[in-house]
Design an enzyme around this catalytic site. Structure first.
Site, PDB file in Angstrom:
ATOM      1  N   LYS A  40       5.789  -8.756 -19.532  1.00 10.80           N
ATOM      2  CA  LYS A  40       5.007  -9.466 -20.544  1.00 10.80           C
ATOM      3  C   LYS A  40       3.529  -9.542 -20.157  1.00 10.80           C
ATOM      4  O   LYS A  40       2.656  -9.524 -21.027  1.00 10.80           O
ATOM      5  CB  LYS A  40       5.597 -10.852 -20.814  1.00 10.80           C
ATOM      6  CG  LYS A  40       6.957 -10.776 -21.506  1.00 10.80           C
ATOM      7  CD  LYS A  40       6.873  -9.961 -22.790  1.00 10.80           C
ATOM      8  CE  LYS A  40       8.186  -9.877 -23.527  1.00 10.80           C
ATOM      9  NZ  LYS A  40       8.027  -9.235 -24.848  1.00 10.80           N
TER      10      LYS A  40
ATOM     11  N   TYR B  23      10.705  -9.773 -15.908  1.00 12.18           N
ATOM     12  CA  TYR B  23      10.326 -10.146 -17.277  1.00 12.18           C
ATOM     13  C   TYR B  23       8.851 -10.533 -17.344  1.00 12.18           C
ATOM     14  O   TYR B  23       8.116 -10.072 -18.229  1.00 12.18           O
ATOM     15  CB  TYR B  23      11.206 -11.295 -17.778  1.00 12.18           C
ATOM     16  CG  TYR B  23      10.874 -11.738 -19.176  1.00 12.18           C
ATOM     17  CD1 TYR B  23      11.190 -10.936 -20.268  1.00 12.18           C
ATOM     18  CD2 TYR B  23      10.251 -12.955 -19.407  1.00 12.18           C
ATOM     19  CE1 TYR B  23      10.884 -11.335 -21.554  1.00 12.18           C
ATOM     20  CE2 TYR B  23       9.945 -13.367 -20.694  1.00 12.18           C
ATOM     21  CZ  TYR B  23      10.266 -12.559 -21.768  1.00 12.18           C
ATOM     22  OH  TYR B  23       9.955 -12.951 -23.044  1.00 12.18           O
TER      23      TYR B  23
END
Length: 170
Positions: free
Chosen positions: A158, A154
């Protein structure tokens, strides 16, 4: 009622995307909303809520990680609303605490990073064609600034959104 322009918000059926779509409608934009098939009914409700605010709205069911679906979505928004002035590439999945496997990596990166790239690509092409510029916004998070235990995939996705957004600004 006059409009400040046309916005497309991806991942708009719930959470942050839904809030962004409603706020932009309050701010005077006509709002096209996108999400995946599983969230189609939530999109219908959102479109109705935006229309109750006196704005034009429409829904687009598409997977932002799929090139042709994003291209078609942008083309359809322009055909329906006449332009695309703001792209909010918000669609994403968390993947936090998911095991760091190749399958999870591919899934999160495809939706969060590739999806953002494709939204930027097709929105940018359209905005250049229109000849008056526009705004392209990508949703990141604090995980795009600092890594976290159990969130490697994740965080990497990002960080990618953050880097892509900064590079696109040049």
């Amino acid at each position: 009622m006059s409009s400040k322009g046309v916005v497309l918000v991806t991942g708009a059926a719930q959470g942050i995307g839904r809030s962004i779509a409603l706020r932009l409608a309050d701010d005077g934009f006509n709002v096209a909303v996108n999400d995946i098939l599983n969230n189609s009914e939530k999109l219908d409700a959102l479109v109705s809520e935006i229309q109750e605010k006196g704005r034009t709205s429409s829904k687009y069911v598409a997977d932002v990680s799929q090139d042709e679906q994003v291209k078609t979505m942008v083309d359809d928004v322009v055909a329906r609303h006449g332009s695309l002035d703001v792209m909010v590439a918000n669609a994403g999945i968390a993947g936090i605490l998911a095991p760091l496997t190749e399958n999870n990596w591919d899934r999160v990166m495809n939706i969060n990073a590739r999806g953002t790239f494709l939204c930027y690509k097709y929105a940018g092409i359209q905005m250049i064609k229109q000849g008056r510029g526009g705004r392209i916004i990508g949703a990141s998070s604090m995980a795009g600034k600092q890594g976290h235990a159990m969130g490697g995939t994740y965080c990497a996705s990002k960080f990618a959104v953050r880097g892509l957004t900064q590079a696109a600004g040049f």
